[in-house]
Enzyme design. Sequence first.
Site, PDB file in Angstrom:
ATOM      1  CG  ASP A 106      24.777  67.143  -7.990  1.00 11.01           C
ATOM      2  OD1 ASP A 106      25.501  66.718  -9.088  1.00 11.01           O
ATOM      3  OD2 ASP A 106      24.130  68.128  -7.917  1.00 11.01           O
ATOM      4  CE  LYS A 146      25.120  69.353 -14.419  1.00 10.65           C
ATOM      5  NZ  LYS A 146      25.050  69.641 -13.204  1.00 10.65           N
ATOM      6  CD  GLN A 191      24.868  73.378 -12.181  1.00 10.61           C
ATOM      7  OE1 GLN A 191      24.389  72.453 -12.247  1.00 10.61           O
ATOM      8  NE2 GLN A 191      26.375  73.542 -12.183  1.00 10.61           N
TER       9      GLN A 191
HETATM   10  N1  GUN Z   1      28.379  72.703 -10.256  1.00 17.20           N
HETATM   11  C1  GUN Z   1      29.658  72.673 -10.773  1.00 17.20           C
HETATM   12  N2  GUN Z   1      29.817  71.125 -10.766  1.00 17.20           N
HETATM   13  C2  GUN Z   1      28.456  70.831 -10.205  1.00 17.20           C
HETATM   14  C3  GUN Z   1      27.862  69.457  -9.923  1.00 17.20           C
HETATM   15  O1  GUN Z   1      28.466  68.225 -10.192  1.00 17.20           O
HETATM   16  N3  GUN Z   1      26.675  69.565  -9.449  1.00 17.20           N
HETATM   17  C4  GUN Z   1      26.008  70.707  -9.064  1.00 17.20           C
HETATM   18  N4  GUN Z   1      24.583  70.528  -8.676  1.00 17.20           N
HETATM   19  N5  GUN Z   1      26.538  71.895  -9.511  1.00 17.20           N
HETATM   20  C5  GUN Z   1      27.611  71.961  -9.965  1.00 17.20           C
END
Ligand code: GUN
Length: 308
Positions: A124, A57, A101
């Site tokens: 998110d 990311k 995450q």
């Molecule tokens: N873990 C798996 N998918 C995601 C996501 O879209 N956002 C976050 N923060 N963690 C994740």
Amino acid sequence: MSRTVDKLWNGREVAARFRTMVRERADAFRRRYGRRPGLAAVVVGDDPASLLYVAGKARACQEAGLYSEVHHLPATAAEEDVIALVRALCGESRVDGVLVQWPVPAGIDYERVVSAMDPARDVDGFHPVNTGVLWRGRPALVPCTPLGILALLRAYGVSPAGRRVTIVGRSPIVGRPLAGLMLLHDATVTVCHSRTTDLAAATREADILVVAAGRPGLIGPEHVRPGAVVIDVGITRVDGRPVGDVRTHEVAAVAAAVTPVPGGVGPMTVAMLLANTVEAAFAREEGRVPRSQVWLEAGDAVAGRWGA
Ligand code: GUN
């Protein structure tokens, strides 16, 4: 019948187009406000997959002209420490979007952490306010994977309006918010899960079948209506390789289209995270509520670019 490989949708290519659009918008933001849109990512503990995702990311931010910072807390961090960090990041002038995450180590309540976020910086789309407004039909920031699925469908000219959409999986990250988003886009929605008694009966009803169960190879041709579009959100490492929930080539023999793993939905999720961050940045500067939906409209405007 066309070869099954011809039915595989190219999420990498569509995501690359979105990242180009994000870059253009990020450059415009920088020209207007003298700074880059900024994302802060928090990862707690040493789960190797999470560390890899967060690094990916951050790299994607850099490539798209966004500012990014990564905060790595030890697995022993207290819930209150994580919450304090999230609150501090939401007050930083360089930071327009914040994410933590998932998963977090046992002992930390992810829902409490997410609830400590400023909803306008919750890129998110997991904060209860953003969940609530999505289900009320007034979406603000929408979770990245559901948004990426909608964008991918639209890129290939498939509208959910009036279609029967079956979603397998009810997670707070994919299944539940996708149900809300599909309803918003006028689909007739069924959500299946581990307690569904006749899964195949529900999935065979679907014009658009989205599978986010995290069970490798769960869905075969016997689950699919001929001519359906099948979106595979599953990604499980088996012998070190990512494997989806859909038996891709068997299903492609009956479906109109299938998204592969890897190279389907995954790249769209990261592109939408960048998109949400740029939208959060503009909204903050303009004193308004961010709306992820602008990116679906932006995608439509350039749909011809990828021949949809
Ligand atoms: N873990 C798996 N998918 C995601 C996501 O879209 N956002 C976050 N923060 N963690 C994740």
